[in-house]
Design an enzyme around this catalytic site. Structure first.
Site, PDB file in Angstrom:
ATOM      1  CG  HIS A   1      57.304  71.646  44.714  1.00 36.12           C
ATOM      2  ND1 HIS A   1      57.539  72.555  45.639  1.00 36.12           N
ATOM      3  CD2 HIS A   1      58.658  71.250  44.445  1.00 36.12           C
ATOM      4  CE1 HIS A   1      58.719  72.802  46.092  1.00 36.12           C
ATOM      5  NE2 HIS A   1      59.266  71.828  45.297  1.00 36.12           N
TER       6      HIS A   1
ATOM      7  CB  CYS B   1      60.220  72.390  49.173  1.00 41.14           C
ATOM      8  SG  CYS B   1      61.738  72.988  48.074  1.00 41.14           S
TER       9      CYS B   1
ATOM     10  CG  HIS C   1      62.172  81.694  48.003  1.00 38.22           C
ATOM     11  ND1 HIS C   1      62.773  82.573  48.533  1.00 38.22           N
ATOM     12  CD2 HIS C   1      62.666  80.301  48.050  1.00 38.22           C
ATOM     13  CE1 HIS C   1      63.893  82.017  48.812  1.00 38.22           C
ATOM     14  NE2 HIS C   1      64.118  80.889  48.702  1.00 38.22           N
TER      15      HIS C   1
ATOM     16  CB  CYS D   1      61.535  68.732  44.883  1.00 37.56           C
ATOM     17  SG  CYS D   1      62.261  70.285  44.872  1.00 37.56           S
TER      18      CYS D   1
ATOM     19  CB  SER E   1      60.848  76.012  45.625  1.00 33.97           C
ATOM     20  OG  SER E   1      62.345  75.612  45.797  1.00 33.97           O
TER      21      SER E   1
END
Length: 377
Positions: free
Chosen positions: A61, A40, A45, A168, A42
């Site tokens: 995650h 992912c 980032h 997610c 995320s």
């Protein structure tokens, strides 16, 4: 015990795949043997500093696996159970949990700080350096110890190498369309960015009964893919202004719902401008913690009564919605297999992120083992 894990030691550094030491689970924790983890944006980032996290850290995650051992106070799962991770643990007692907003649980404040909920660490490298756990789960490790609140039991017949996506990307996308964005049957919807989140917003809008679903992306192959998930129209902003296209398609009225899964100031502004009077735009993409102002005219809110909102995990309740969305997959309403562009070994994790950043994947998946005990080639 020893486990292979992908560690990031500093900002803008590459993943280092190495063996590290993993401590036993505490009384309220669970030891999980991972089968797969989604790749992912995320996580990235937090590696670049767009979002703040304590490094060094083991990221990941979006995972699923099999429970190996549980602490003495864990009663809702047992060894052998199949579980999907919830990257946002829920205590069940805070103001947000008791109001049905478990995605906003106060425990979420611990997700990027590094240690477990009790303030201690479970992972260490061979130099004794304590390694933080992203979202308390660290699914870029073959084995991991997580809070009991972070695992959701699922049916054993669900293939975990696809069920991991519901940790997610699927809950965030589908939940955003149905819960946070509130698509109603017959409405017109526009989705800015059809990657791992946006593609699920598309299929969430389809499930909710949207009339027109406009997919907007700079990658033509993703736009073609979006048609298979429910997009009725597509637009590439390199070729045509997406707001003008939305207005033309709706005879100057605008769309009922716009979803922004990129989180750039430009596309957030476009999402708001594409709305009809009284329409709702939801921002789903993660961006810099110090993101500059977005180009939105306040008159849009005052004179046109538009709404701009955010979406964390799609407003989902993981304990309810993860099993529910897996049931939707089983019934054919949700497509999980089509989301996966490529599978990788853990040692290929840097390549997986290179592919993600280059726009070559909808979702990449790290596979730790096949059903026969092997690993991806």
């Amino acid at each position: 015990m020893r486990t292979r894990a992908a560690v990031v030691y500093g900002l803008n550094q590459r993943f280092e795949v190495k063996e590290v030491e993993l401590a036993d689970p505490a009384d309220t924790e669970v030891l999980v043997h991972l089968v797969a983890s989604g790749v992912c944006h995320s996580d990235y980032h937090h590696i670049t500093g767009d979002q703040i996290a304590r490094l060094p850290m083991i990221f990941g995650h979006e995972g699923a696996g099999v429970v190996e051992r549980v602490g003495s106070k864990v009663t809702h799962v047992k060894p052998g159970d199949h579980v999907v991770m919830s990257y946002l643990p829920s205590c069940g007692t805070c103001r947000w949990c008791t109001a049905g907003q478990t995605n906003l649980c106060d425990l979420g404040a611990h997700t990027v700080t590094g240690p477990q909920l009790d303030g201690t660490y479970r992972f260490r490298d061979d130099d004794g350096v304590e390694l933080g756990q992203f979202c308390l789960v660290s699914t870029f490790s073959e084995w991991t110890v997580v809070p009991g609140q972070s695992v959701v039991k699922v049916q054993p017949h669900h293939r975990l190498e696809r069920a991991c996506l519901v940790a997610c990307g699927v809950t965030t996308g589908v939940g955003t369309a149905i819960y946070r964005g509130g698509v109603r049957p017959g409405e017109d919807v526009m989705v800015f960015g059809v990657g791992g989140i946006g593609m699920n917003i598309v299929q969430g809008a389809r499930i909710a009964g949207a009339r027109r679903i406009i997919a907007c992306d700079v990658e033509d192959w993703k736009l073609d893919k979006a048609k298979g998930f429910g997009a009725t129209h597509t637009v590439n902003p390199k070729e045509r202004d997406p707001v003008e296209y939305a207005m033309e398609l709706t005879w100057g009225v605008g769309v009922d719902r716009a979803y922004e899964a990129i989180a750039s100031p430009e596309t957030i502004g476009q999402a708001v401008r594409a709305l009809r009077k009284g329409g709702t735009a939801a921002v789903v993409g993660l961006t810099r913690h110090d993101q500059p102002d977005i180009p939105v005219n306040p008159s849009d809110f005052v004179l046109w009564q538009k709404t701009l909102t955010g979406s964390l995990n799609g407003g989902c309740n993981p304990r309810n919605d993860i099993p529910a969305m897996l049931a939707m997959w089983e019934s054919g309403l949700l497509d999980l297999d089509g989301l996966v562009t490529r599978e990788y070994r853990l040692e290929q994790i840097n390549e997986a992120y290179e592919d993600l950043l280059a726009g070559r994947n909808i979702r990449g998946v790290i596979r730790y083992e096949w059903a026969d005990g092997g690993v991806p080639a």
